[in-house]
Every structure is written in structure tokens, then in C-alpha cells.
Write a protein that holds these residues in place. Structure first.
Motif, short mmCIF file in Angstrom:
data_model
loop_
_atom_site.label_atom_id
_atom_site.label_comp_id
_atom_site.label_asym_id
_atom_site.label_seq_id
_atom_site.Cartn_x
_atom_site.Cartn_y
_atom_site.Cartn_z
N PRO A 108 0.83 -1.20 0.00
CA PRO A 108 0.00 0.00 0.00
C PRO A 108 0.87 1.25 0.00
CG PRO A 108 -0.05 -1.08 2.14
CD PRO A 108 0.66 -2.00 1.20
N ALA A 109 0.41 2.25 -0.71
CA ALA A 109 1.17 3.49 -0.76
C ALA A 109 0.96 4.23 0.55
CB ALA A 109 0.70 4.34 -1.92
N PRO A 110 2.04 4.62 1.21
CA PRO A 110 1.90 5.31 2.50
C PRO A 110 1.36 6.72 2.31
CG PRO A 110 4.20 5.24 1.83
CD PRO A 110 3.44 4.46 0.81
N SER A 111 0.73 7.23 3.37
CA SER A 111 0.19 8.58 3.26
C SER A 111 1.31 9.61 3.36
CB SER A 111 -0.87 8.81 4.32
OG SER A 111 -0.61 8.06 5.46
N TYR A 112 2.36 9.29 4.12
CA TYR A 112 3.49 10.20 4.21
C TYR A 112 4.75 9.40 3.99
CZ TYR A 112 0.34 12.98 7.19
OH TYR A 112 -0.70 13.69 7.69
N PHE A 113 5.64 9.93 3.18
CA PHE A 113 6.97 9.33 3.22
C PHE A 113 8.01 10.34 2.77
CE2 PHE A 113 8.25 8.57 -1.13
CZ PHE A 113 7.06 8.50 -1.83
N THR A 114 9.20 10.07 3.19
CA THR A 114 10.30 10.94 2.80
C THR A 114 11.52 10.06 2.67
OG1 THR A 114 11.66 12.80 3.47
CG2 THR A 114 10.75 11.49 5.22
N GLU A 115 12.46 10.50 1.83
CA GLU A 115 13.60 9.61 1.60
C GLU A 115 14.88 10.40 1.48
OE1 GLU A 115 12.09 7.79 -1.90
OE2 GLU A 115 13.14 9.18 -3.21
N GLN A 116 15.95 9.65 1.60
CA GLN A 116 17.27 10.26 1.50
C GLN A 116 18.13 9.33 0.66
OE1 GLN A 116 18.81 12.56 4.41
NE2 GLN A 116 20.37 12.92 2.87
N ARG A 117 18.77 9.92 -0.36
CA ARG A 117 19.70 9.13 -1.19
C ARG A 117 21.12 9.42 -0.77
NH1 ARG A 117 16.87 7.32 -5.86
NH2 ARG A 117 14.73 7.88 -5.41
N PHE A 118 21.95 8.42 -0.88
CA PHE A 118 23.34 8.61 -0.47
C PHE A 118 24.25 8.37 -1.65
CE2 PHE A 118 20.95 6.90 3.10
CZ PHE A 118 21.11 7.93 4.00
N ALA A 119 25.17 9.32 -1.87
CA ALA A 119 26.15 9.13 -2.94
C ALA A 119 27.08 7.99 -2.53
CB ALA A 119 26.94 10.41 -3.14
N GLU A 120 27.39 7.96 -1.24
CA GLU A 120 28.27 6.93 -0.70
C GLU A 120 27.40 6.05 0.19
OE1 GLU A 120 31.84 5.29 -0.83
OE2 GLU A 120 31.37 7.19 -1.80
#
Lengths: 504, 272
Positions: A227-239
Motif C-alpha cells: 500500500p502506498a503510505p500517506s506520508y513518506f520521505t527519503e534520502q539518497r546517499f552518494a556513498e
């Protein structure tokens, strides 16, 4: 896909890199047939569906592996999970496709074409051969991807691009395609301008439905795997990050962002999930529940700290994670003052403890006792997860006490066995309490007994159990047990006795 | 002793020494650093049984802010030990939550807590939080976490596995109980040989209930032995549970010597 999986396995197991064609075989009807072939085998003219004997004749050096549908399904699900890095709406379309709804996400990756390039490049690095197409409708994208259509079907051009593709591209059952071929309809273009009513009458509604879906005349919903969450946030890392402290610091940072959002909407999180995308494509999901709506980043970080501590070695970071996503799967309204007062509030302190214990031990392992309105002893009380039963209510015990006082209920045991254990018992009179009984190999001489207390079975239920006659007995050394005889004496040839609980 | 003074209704606030009592303050700080228990009269409180010989042996009552070990005399008597432990937990925290942490194995083998029965030993089922853990290590961790929680009055930890609680683990619990002024009870399925840093150690078995009516089961009775006591004498008694008033009573001496003999047993015999 199966051949990619097998090659991947070989590579991991120690570099069996073969030039020969590889084919996966499975039994179809009574014949061993090729299910999947790799590129090398394809060049030699082998195709899926060929009988194995025939294929061997065409290519004696062919390497053949037994099919493993379960492993293929697992791989497809892993790929679908991995695709969540592009969009939360990912569906698995067995046996070999993954559908992504990239509406509103493409610009994050520099446009649709760039997203596709990125996806293909990354999957190729995992050793998977993938065809991908982007279109307005699921049907058109599926057709283009499976039958080497254009990589990107422009909006409104579905008709033109589908016309040249074979009818099988419409996701039709094989029989329908065969019947259509017999009357000379081979390409989608052949049926586009035919009158609809005779088509439906002759070949069934499925044909027109799939056509309409592919052309965008009928809406086709995507059925996301998660299920698609109502809130989400993400962080990508180069390393890539691998250390637990780094992960927790990331959680705190992401939680900070989400909590701001929650606060504006006046909500708190009840269920939070952390998805960690490992560089080798595996996705780790860790979730924690809370007993009350929560929007404090430090508490969220602490809960994930417990969770990671409980996982210990099981959360294998491998070569590190290159994407972390924090999603709130369930949120509830939380008035702002509730959290401010939390620090001095006893129930809040108890809820915090519950959350910590549940994060480490599992939500089902932290329970509150709840009374149920039932006369059957094992149904009269239950242990429910403390996070999901309300802390401050009395959970039905006031009703139970009233009931007990009203009917002068005989004493109940302190501990109840999950399942009554059969015992061998000898009774002096057929209907009376046992004189002695053997439980777990030890013989108990009954010194005193009270009863019977007759408890009827669930006669209205499907799995109807006989009535039970309960006795409270004390053995010579003072141990007190709750025994019962299943069934009325007159109905039984040999009465069966059970031990159900122990009194203090 | 009047009934109302028997129970401590509210926990005392965490200790704060008055500024003008400097030497006393320092002495306490040193005691705390060394991890020694507070002298009994200064501790958060004592939990009198209301039974003169027991309270005498304990120096006034069971220390509230400490770890106590309660072992069943045998596995079949686990319910008796449970009842004794839960009754004590109920005394210590009449208005607050009681945590019952147990190995899952203990729930399977000795039965799971049954709400209607908890009511009989004076513990409100709505105040009980039942925590199951797969491993003794997790039980100890959960106990320590719970001891730190303001809303918890008492923690009962049930560990079946033999020799699973070593000196270090029990010492941690003991310190946590003293620091946060909460009662911690360690419940064992059988008497353990491994030394444990508990203030007192009890062996509780079932005792034949007094027969007040012909061939009926009387009130619950317990054969209680105090086999280790940091602050006083040892002893062994037969107690009866008063269901109506939710308290223990010394079993009356009958014409047959059921209880009288045991009361006068010397300490060494009680230890063995």
C-alpha cells in the motif's frame, strides 16, 4: 528472467560463465518443454515452448536447468520492491512483469526517458535483461515492452503504435489469440476498425475490454504490491551507509521532516516503516508500531534503535544502503497538546514503555488482558496487543465483575493452559470428581474437590464441543487444579478428563 | 496493625536530599555510587505483610525498592509461587501498572495469566501488562526497561530456564529497582542454586488448604520459606490467602500440627 536468475546464482557460486545457450525446462502436459531461453540460445533458433528433445537436436551443447517457479516469483517480487525507489506504486504482474506508476515521479529523475535509462542501467548491473516501456496506459506499456514497441509511447499515439503489434500484446488468453489467428486476425490493427458487437459476440468481452484498456478508453487500476503510505520521505546517499549509527541518524533526520508535516495536519504516526535499499538490490523493511499517535523524531529514532538491536545480525547491511525511506503507514489525528503534556502523564509513560518493548520483542508479545462476554473459560479472557487496545479503558473487567457477583461464579484459576491437557483420572462415582489423576507423568491423589460446575459447549457453533463438568481439586500436598470431564457421563463410554488450569 | 497503613498508597518521589544536611547527603551519594541499598528505614518503603513473625524477620516488611526472588518449590507448584508473587506486586502498587514479563516457554508450560483468576489474588487484570519474550535475556531487558518507567508499580519476571540469571544480571535489576524505587520480583519454576543478588529469596509451595467444610477446597494456602534475607532472620511459615480482604494471614494452628511445626524450624534447616 529465469535464465538471468540462474546465471546470477552461478556467478555468486563461483564464476561458471558459459558461452553455451542456457534454457530452463518444465513439464507442460506430458512433454518437457523449454520455458525460457537466454540470448545465446535464442540466436541458435531456440524459442520458449519448444520440446526439449527437439531443442537438443538443434543445439546439442544446450545447458538445461529445471524450472523453479517459486524462485522466479521471489525474484520478481524483489525487483518490484527495488523499483519502489522510483515510485511507491509498484505492482507485480506475474509471471514476468512489474508495473510502475510513475505519474508525478518522473521529473525527480530528469524526465521519463532518463528514469527509464537509470532503471535499465541499474537492473543490467544486477545481471537482469529487462525491456521497459513508458505509456499512458498499462496495456500500451505492457504491449510495447513485451513486443519491442517504442520505448516511450507518446500521449495520444497509443493507437498508432499498437496497430503494428501482434494480438498477443493485448494480454489475451492463448486460446483467444489462436482463434483470432484462424480467422486471419493477427495484428491489433486488424481489429481496431472492426464493428465491436460481432467481435464481442464471437470472441468474448475480454478482447474488447483489453483493447479499451490499452487505448485508454477504459480505466485500469494499478494494484500495488504494497500500500502506498500517506506520508513518506527519503534520502539518497552518494556513498552507501552501513553503520547502525548512520542509519539511526538518518532516521532522526527523516523523522524530523515527517513530523513537521504531521504537525501541520494535526496527526500522529501509529505505524512507521523504514525501507533501506541495499546497493545490491535487496530491500530491507523494518517497521515499528506505537500505542498512541506519535510525532517526536527522537522517540521514533529510539524505537528504530530497539528494532535494530533486536534484529542484531539479521539486518545484514552488505555493502551498504544507498537509499533510505521513512514512511508512515498509519496515521491518526492527534491534538497538539497531547504530545506536549506527555512528559508528566502516567498513561503516556506506559505507552512509551509499551512501544519500546513492542519494537524490540514484537507487537503481539506485549499484551493487555481483556475480558470477553463468553461463558467458555478460554474465550472469556484474551491477551490483546497492548498497542492496539486502549490503555485507559477497563477492557470489560467491570462487566465481568458484575456478572461474577450476580451469578456467584466459582473461583477461576490463576494460570490457564493454552490447550487443556488430557489426563488419566479415576473417579469414585461416574458423575463425581476424580479420586486420583496422572498429569505429565506425576500421580496426584485428590484430597478435596469442589464441583461440578457445568459449562455448556458452543452448541450453536460449527466445531461444537461437548459440555464440560469442571472440578476444582486439591491434591494431598495442597496443589490446586482445575480439571474437567468432557461430555456428560451418560453420553460417553469412557469419559475423557482434562487439566485446564492451576489455582494459586 | 491497622489495614490502611499496611499498604503504601503512593510511591515516594525520587530522593532529593535537603541542602542543609550535607554529611547525610554525602553518605547517601557514596552509598549510591557503591550500589549498596539504602538503609531500610530510609528506603522508599517497606511492605508489611501484617503478620508479626514475618515482618519481624524482614525488619518491618518487604523492601519495596529491591529485587526479590521467589521460586516455586517444584514445577507443579508454579501457580502457588505465581499467586504469592502477584499478591506482593498487587500490594506494592495498588494504583499503577504491574508488568508480568515471562518467557514464552513459561506460558506454555505453566499456563498463561488468566484475567478472571488474577482478580482472585487482588490484582486488577486491567492494570496488568503481560509481556512474553523468547529468551531469558529479553525478559531481563524488559524488566529493566519497565523498572525505569514511571507508570509501572511492580515488575514480575518469570524465567524458567535454569541458571539463566547470573550475578551481573540480577545486580543490574537490583540496582534499577533501588534507583527507581520499584518492586522487582524474579519468579522461578524451581529453587535455583545459582546465587542471585536479591534482597530476599523465597521458596513458595502449595500447602493443604484448611478444611473448614467437609471435603471442600478451602482458601489458598502457601508453604512459604524465607531462605535468604540480607537484613534479618530466615524462617518458614504457612500462609492463607484471605480472598475477601486480599491479604495474607498466618494459618491458624490446628489441633493437628499442620503449621506449628514448621514455624519453629531452625534457620539452617530452612536453608537446606
Amino acid at each position: 528472467m529465469s535464465t538471468d536468475r540462474i546465471r546470477r546464482q552461478w556467478r555468486e557460486a563461483g564464476g561458471r560463465e558459459e558461452r553455451e545457450g542456457l534454457a530452463v525446462v518444465g513439464k507442460r502436459g506430458n512433454v518437457e518443454r523449454l520455458v525460457a531461453v537466454d540470448a545465446a540460445a535464442e540466436q541458435r533458433g531456440l524459442r520458449g515452448g519448444l520440446a526439449l528433445a527437439e531443442a537438443r537436436a538443434m543445439d546439442p551443447a544446450l545447458v538445461v536447468v529445471e524450472e523453479d517457479a517459486a524462485a522466479d516469483a521471489r525474484l520478481l517480487e524483489a525487483v518490484a520492491d527495488w523499483c519502489q525507489r522510483y515510485t511507491p506504486l509498484v505492482a507485480v504482474d506475474a509471471p514476468d512483469s512489474v508495473l510502475l506508476d510513475i505519474g508525478g515521479c518522473a521529473h525527480l529523475f530528469g524526465g521519463e526517458a532518463a528514469l527509464r535509462e537509470d532503471l535499465l542501467a541499474r537492473l543490467a548491473r544486477f545481471g537482469l535483461t529487462v525491456c521497459a516501456s513508458i505509456a499512458d496506459t498499462i496495456g500500451a506499456a505492457w504491449a510495447a515492452a513485451h513486443f519491442s514497441g517504442p520505448t516511450c509511447v507518446e500521449s495520444g499515439k497509443e493507437r498508432d503504435c499498437l496497430a503494428g503489434l501482434p494480438l498477443a500484446a493485448l494480454r489475451l488468453p492463448e486460446e483467444t489469440v489462436a482463434v483470432l489467428a484462424r480467422v486471419g486476425l493477427k495484428r491489433i490493427g486488424d481489429i481496431l476498425d472492426l464493428p465491436r458487437a460481432p467481435l464481442a459476440a464471437r470472441f468474448g468481452g475480454e478482447l474488447l475490454r483489453q483493447l479499451d484498456r490499452a487505448l485508454g478508453r477504459e480505466r485500469e487500476p494499478l494494484n500495488p504490491r504494497l500500500p502506498a503510505p500517506s506520508y513518506f520521505t527519503e534520502q539518497r546517499f552518494a556513498e552507501p551507509i552501513a553503520r547502525e549509527e548512520d542509519v539511526l541518524a538518518t532516521v532522526a533526520r527523516l523523522a524530523q521532516r515527517l513530523c513537521g508535516l504531521l504537525e501541520r495536519r494535526g496527526e500522529g504516526a501509529r505505524r512507521i516503516e523504514l525501507a533501506l535499499f541495499r546497493t545490491d538490490g535487496a530491500v530491507r523493511r523494518i517497521s515499528v508500531g506505537t500505542a498512541r499517535p506519535l510525532r517526536d523524531p527522537q522517540t521514533i529514532r529510539a524505537l528504530f534503535g530497539e528494532r535494530l538491536a533486536a534484529l542484531a545480525d539479521a539486518w545484514d547491511p552488505g555493502f551498504g544502503f544507498d537509499l533510505a525511506r521513512l514512511a508512515i503507514l498509519a496515521a491518526e489525528p492527534a491534538p497538539p497538546q497531547q504530545i506536549g503534556l506527555g512528559a508528566n502523564d502516567d498513561p503516556a509513560a506506559l505507552d512509551e514503555l509499551t512501544d519500546r518493548l513492542a519494537a524490540r520483542l514484537g507487537s503481539h508479545r506485549v499484551a493487555r488482558l481483556v475480558a470477553h462476554d463468553s461463558h467458555v473459560p478460554e474465550l472469556a479472557a484474551a491477551a490483546l496487543s497492548a498497542q492496539w487496545s486502549t490503555a485507559r479503558s477497563e477492557n470489560g473487567w467491570a462487566d465481568f465483575r458484575r456478572f461474577r457477583a450476580a451469578v456467584a461464579l466459582p473461583p477461576r484459576p490463576l494460570r490457564l493452559l493454552a490447550r487443556p491437557e488430557p489426563i488419566e483420572a479415576v473417579a469414585a462415582v461416574p458423575d463425581g470428581p476424580p479420586l486420583r489423576f496422572r498429569w505429565r507423568r506425576a500421580l496426584h491423589e485428590v484430597a478435596a474437590a469442589e464441583g461440578p460446575e457445568r459449562i455448556e459447549g458452543l452448541w450453536w457453533s460449527e466445531d461444537e464441543a461437548p459440555a464440560r463438568d469442571y472440578f476444582r481439586v486439591e491434591d494431598v500436598s495442597g496443589r490446586r487444579f482445575w480439571l474437567f470431564r468432557a461430555g456428560l457421563y451418560r453420553d460417553l463410554a469412557a469419559p475423557r478428563w482434562f487439566l485446564h488450569g492451576m489455582f494459586a | 496493625m491497622p489495614a490502611d497503613s499496611r499498604l503504601f498508597e503512593k510511591s515516594s518521589p525520587p530522593f532529593r536530599a535537603p541542602k542543609n544536611r550535607f554529611p547525610e547527603d554525602l553518605r547517601r551519594a557514596v552509598r549510591r555510587l557503591e550500589g549498596r541499598p539504602e538503609p531500610l528505614d530510609e528506603a522508599a518503603g517497606l511492605l508489611p505483610f501484617g503478620i508479626a513473625p514475618i515482618d519481624q524477620a524482614l525488619g518491618g516488611g518487604l523492601a519495596r525498592a529491591a529485587l526479590h526472588e521467589i521460586a516455586a518449590a517444584s514445577e507443579a507448584e508454579a501457580a502457588a509461587a505465581t499467586g504469592f508473587a502477584l499478591a506482593l506486586a498487587g500490594f506494592s502498587a495498588p494504583a499503577r501498572a504491574v508488568l508480568w514479563v515471562a518467557e514464552e516457554m513459561a506460558h506454555r508450560e505453566s499456563g498463561a495469566p488468566y484475567g478472571p483468576g488474577l482478580d482472585e489474588v487482588g490484582l486488577a487484570p486491567e492494570a496488568v501488562l503481560v509481556v512474553a519474550a523468547a529468551h531469558p535475556r529479553d525478559v531481563l531487558w524488559a524488566m529493566e526497561e519497565a523498572l525505569r518507567c514511571r507508570a509501572v508499580g511492580a515488575v514480575v519476571g518469570e524465567i524458567r530456564k535454569a541458571n539463566a540469571v547470573d550475578g551481573v544480571a540480577s545486580r543490574r535489576l537490583s540496582l534499577a529497582a533501588a534507583r527507581h524505587q520499584r518492586l522487582a520480583l524474579l519468579l522461578r519454576a524451581r529453587p535455583e542454586t545459582q546465587p542471585v543478588a536479591a534482597a530476599t529469596r523465597w521458596i513458595v509451595g502449595a500447602a493443604p488448604s484448611p478444611k473448614r467444610a467437609l471435603s471442600a477446597v478451602g482458601p489458598s494456602a502457601f508453604a512459604v520459606r524465607l531462605v535468604r534475607n540480607r537484613h534479618g532472620r530466615l524462617g518458614s511459615w504457612t500462609l492463607e490467602w484471605n480472598r475477601a480482604e486480599h491479604r495474607f494471614e498466618l494459618a491458624p494452628t490446628h489441633s493437628q500440627p499442620v503449621a506449628a511445626e514448621i514455624v519453629d524450624r531452625p534457620h539452617s534447616a530452612a536453608v537446606a
